[in-house]
Scaffold this motif. Structure first.
Motif, PDB file in Angstrom:
ATOM      1  N   ALA A   1       0.830  -1.207   0.000  1.00  0.00           N
ATOM      2  CA  ALA A   1       0.000   0.000   0.000  1.00  0.00           C
ATOM      3  C   ALA A   1       0.868   1.261   0.000  1.00  0.00           C
ATOM      4  CB  ALA A   1      -0.928  -0.013   1.209  1.00  0.00           C
ATOM      5  N   GLU A   2       1.979   1.223   0.729  1.00  0.00           N
ATOM      6  CA  GLU A   2       2.901   2.367   0.771  1.00  0.00           C
ATOM      7  C   GLU A   2       3.479   2.644  -0.614  1.00  0.00           C
ATOM      8  OE1 GLU A   2       7.206   3.431   2.844  1.00  0.00           O
ATOM      9  OE2 GLU A   2       5.888   1.947   3.783  1.00  0.00           O
ATOM     10  N   LEU A   3       3.887   1.586  -1.309  1.00  0.00           N
ATOM     11  CA  LEU A   3       4.443   1.753  -2.649  1.00  0.00           C
ATOM     12  C   LEU A   3       3.370   2.227  -3.627  1.00  0.00           C
ATOM     13  CD1 LEU A   3       6.892   1.487  -4.506  1.00  0.00           C
ATOM     14  CD2 LEU A   3       6.320  -0.933  -4.813  1.00  0.00           C
ATOM     15  N   GLU A   4       2.144   1.685  -3.510  1.00  0.00           N
ATOM     16  CA  GLU A   4       1.049   2.112  -4.380  1.00  0.00           C
ATOM     17  C   GLU A   4       0.720   3.588  -4.183  1.00  0.00           C
ATOM     18  OE1 GLU A   4      -1.535  -1.974  -5.117  1.00  0.00           O
ATOM     19  OE2 GLU A   4      -2.070  -0.668  -3.437  1.00  0.00           O
ATOM     20  N   ASN A   5       0.704   4.033  -2.921  1.00  0.00           N
ATOM     21  CA  ASN A   5       0.398   5.439  -2.653  1.00  0.00           C
ATOM     22  C   ASN A   5       1.470   6.350  -3.226  1.00  0.00           C
ATOM     23  OD1 ASN A   5      -1.973   4.870  -1.281  1.00  0.00           O
ATOM     24  ND2 ASN A   5      -0.958   4.695   0.709  1.00  0.00           N
ATOM     25  N   ARG A   6       2.712   5.914  -3.161  1.00  0.00           N
ATOM     26  CA  ARG A   6       3.811   6.736  -3.672  1.00  0.00           C
ATOM     27  C   ARG A   6       3.772   6.815  -5.191  1.00  0.00           C
ATOM     28  NH1 ARG A   6      10.296   5.312  -3.147  1.00  0.00           N
ATOM     29  NH2 ARG A   6      10.981   6.724  -4.789  1.00  0.00           N
ATOM     30  N   ARG A   7       3.485   5.689  -5.853  1.00  0.00           N
ATOM     31  CA  ARG A   7       3.573   5.642  -7.313  1.00  0.00           C
ATOM     32  C   ARG A   7       2.207   5.743  -7.999  1.00  0.00           C
ATOM     33  NH1 ARG A   7       7.947   4.059  -9.945  1.00  0.00           N
ATOM     34  NH2 ARG A   7       6.717   2.867 -11.449  1.00  0.00           N
ATOM     35  N   LYS A   8       1.139   5.788  -7.214  1.00  0.00           N
ATOM     36  CA  LYS A   8      -0.221   5.869  -7.774  1.00  0.00           C
ATOM     37  C   LYS A   8      -0.476   4.722  -8.756  1.00  0.00           C
ATOM     38  CE  LYS A   8      -0.483   9.682  -5.504  1.00  0.00           C
ATOM     39  NZ  LYS A   8      -1.091   9.649  -4.148  1.00  0.00           N
ATOM     40  N   SER A   9      -0.170   3.534  -8.315  1.00  0.00           N
ATOM     41  CA  SER A   9      -0.227   2.365  -9.207  1.00  0.00           C
ATOM     42  C   SER A   9      -0.859   1.177  -8.498  1.00  0.00           C
ATOM     43  CB  SER A   9       1.192   1.984  -9.649  1.00  0.00           C
ATOM     44  OG  SER A   9       1.950   1.550  -8.516  1.00  0.00           O
ATOM     45  N   ARG A  10      -1.101   0.135  -9.258  1.00  0.00           N
ATOM     46  CA  ARG A  10      -1.443  -1.180  -8.703  1.00  0.00           C
ATOM     47  C   ARG A  10      -0.149  -1.974  -8.598  1.00  0.00           C
ATOM     48  NH1 ARG A  10      -5.490  -4.573  -6.745  1.00  0.00           N
ATOM     49  NH2 ARG A  10      -6.979  -3.990  -8.374  1.00  0.00           N
ATOM     50  N   VAL A  11       0.191  -2.440  -7.403  1.00  0.00           N
ATOM     51  CA  VAL A  11       1.400  -3.236  -7.188  1.00  0.00           C
ATOM     52  C   VAL A  11       1.014  -4.707  -7.093  1.00  0.00           C
ATOM     53  CG1 VAL A  11       3.300  -3.763  -5.614  1.00  0.00           C
ATOM     54  CG2 VAL A  11       2.688  -1.375  -6.079  1.00  0.00           C
ATOM     55  N   ILE A  12       1.690  -5.534  -7.885  1.00  0.00           N
ATOM     56  CA  ILE A  12       1.500  -6.989  -7.867  1.00  0.00           C
ATOM     57  C   ILE A  12       2.855  -7.620  -7.603  1.00  0.00           C
ATOM     58  CG2 ILE A  12       0.675  -9.008  -9.156  1.00  0.00           C
ATOM     59  CD1 ILE A  12      -0.811  -7.037 -11.018  1.00  0.00           C
ATOM     60  N   THR A  13       2.901  -8.598  -6.732  1.00  0.00           N
ATOM     61  CA  THR A  13       4.169  -9.295  -6.479  1.00  0.00           C
ATOM     62  C   THR A  13       4.107 -10.712  -7.042  1.00  0.00           C
ATOM     63  OG1 THR A  13       3.499 -10.170  -4.312  1.00  0.00           O
ATOM     64  CG2 THR A  13       4.509  -7.980  -4.357  1.00  0.00           C
ATOM     65  N   LEU A  14       5.203 -11.129  -7.644  1.00  0.00           N
ATOM     66  CA  LEU A  14       5.378 -12.512  -8.091  1.00  0.00           C
ATOM     67  C   LEU A  14       6.755 -12.942  -7.592  1.00  0.00           C
ATOM     68  CD1 LEU A  14       4.210 -14.910  -9.614  1.00  0.00           C
ATOM     69  CD2 LEU A  14       5.115 -13.956 -11.735  1.00  0.00           C
ATOM     70  N   ILE A  15       6.779 -13.404  -6.353  1.00  0.00           N
ATOM     71  CA  ILE A  15       8.032 -13.668  -5.646  1.00  0.00           C
ATOM     72  C   ILE A  15       8.093 -15.139  -5.264  1.00  0.00           C
ATOM     73  CG2 ILE A  15       9.385 -13.139  -3.578  1.00  0.00           C
ATOM     74  CD1 ILE A  15       8.108 -10.336  -3.642  1.00  0.00           C
ATOM     75  N   HIS A  16       9.092 -15.819  -5.753  1.00  0.00           N
ATOM     76  CA  HIS A  16       9.262 -17.239  -5.479  1.00  0.00           C
ATOM     77  C   HIS A  16      10.509 -17.469  -4.635  1.00  0.00           C
ATOM     78  CE1 HIS A  16       6.829 -17.882  -9.357  1.00  0.00           C
ATOM     79  NE2 HIS A  16       6.042 -18.084  -8.319  1.00  0.00           N
ATOM     80  N   ARG A  17      10.273 -17.858  -3.413  1.00  0.00           N
ATOM     81  CA  ARG A  17      11.348 -18.237  -2.504  1.00  0.00           C
ATOM     82  C   ARG A  17      11.335 -19.749  -2.342  1.00  0.00           C
ATOM     83  NH1 ARG A  17      15.227 -14.421  -1.354  1.00  0.00           N
ATOM     84  NH2 ARG A  17      14.442 -12.697  -0.130  1.00  0.00           N
TER      85      ARG A  17
END
Length: 275
Positions: free
Chosen positions: A35-51
């Motif tokens: 949410a912090e990153l979305e508010n800063r960039r005015k975007s939809r943030v999606i993560t695709l992270i494989h650990r």
């Protein structure tokens, strides 16, 4: 004695619930950071992270990769995003199923607003295929992409096809001939997909050249394509990585329980180590 047993059961219950509470805390922390990153960039943030993850009962490490479940979730997130809202996709993956990666890439390609892919560490194989759909690829200075040549089981498709060049058909068994036929189709299909994605960034002739380099077995499948080489290929690469992306990656820790192979004081050193 009763107090001893009560304390024992209390300790047992807390120990059993501890992983659950830890996981819920991580999920909440990730949501807040997204949410912090979305508010800063005015975007939809999606993560695709494989650990690498551990099976909960036996503790056996398993590797994650791009699969159909991932493509379903990413496509749903894209559908829920207004066409005028930019999409930021954070990628950290060794690759995975070509079908799933192609679905995600094609969906990103069709999104009208700006699409940015962030690669803080690596996005190999299918991850690179997805990154090619972006308007901008933001890589850490030490991050890498990789070739997208298709693999058939444990063999590179390009290497299977080379068997036809090295040996007479009369000396090749039927199974290898069938694999070679499938390999030729796979190479052709992936090259077509890559070229279609690259037309977004470069002229037709250049897209053909780069698609051939990336998809036809020019390098081994684990060959690292760094920032400078990615730029030399004509890809729209930047190294302006937001700090929130690094902070979000810290909320996807590797499974615990084994002695760490890397250890350091987790503080920024500028002029030198603190005394």
């Amino acid at each position: 004695m009763d107090i001893f047993f009560q304390l024992f059961w209390l300790f047992f219950i807390l120990s059993a619930l501890s992983p659950y509470f830890q996981q819920q805390w991580l999920l909440g922390a990730r949501t807040r950071k997204i949410a912090e990153l979305e508010n800063r960039r005015k975007s939809r943030v999606i993560t695709l992270i494989h650990r690498q993850e551990a099976v909960s009962f036996l503790g056996i490490p398993i590797s994650r990769y791009i699969n159909i479940d991932d493509s379903e979730q990413v496509l749903r997130a894209i559908r829920l995003t207004d066409k005028n809202v930019p999409i930021d996709l954070i990628l950290h993956t060794p690759g995975g199923l070509v079908l799933a990666a192609e679905q995600i890439a094609e969906a990103l390609l069709r999104h009208p607003a700006k699409v940015t892919v962030f690669v803080p560490h690596y996005a190999m194989s299918g991850g690179t295929l997805i990154a090619l759909a972006a308007d901008e690829i933001v890589m850490d200075e030490n991050a890498v992409l990789g070739p997208v040549d298709p693999q058939l089981g444990q063999y590179p498709a390009a290497s299977i096809v080379k068997v036809l060049e090295k040996k007479p058909l009369s000396e090749i068994d039927d199974q290898t001939l069938i694999l070679a036929d499938v390999a030729e189709k796979a190479l052709r299909q992936v090259k077509t997909t890559v070229k279609n994605l690259l037309r977004k960034h470069m002229p037709e002739e250049k897209a053909e050249e780069v698609a051939t380099l990336l998809s036809q077995g020019t390098w081994t499948h684990d060959y690292p394509i760094d920032v400078e080489q990615a730029r030399s290929l004509g890809l729209p690469v930047s190294t302006e990585m937001p700090r929130e992306v690094y902070e979000l990656m810290e909320l996807y820790p590797q499974p615990q329980g084994q002695r760490p192979s890397v250890q350091y004081v987790p503080l920024p050193y500028r002029q030198g180590p603190p005394r």
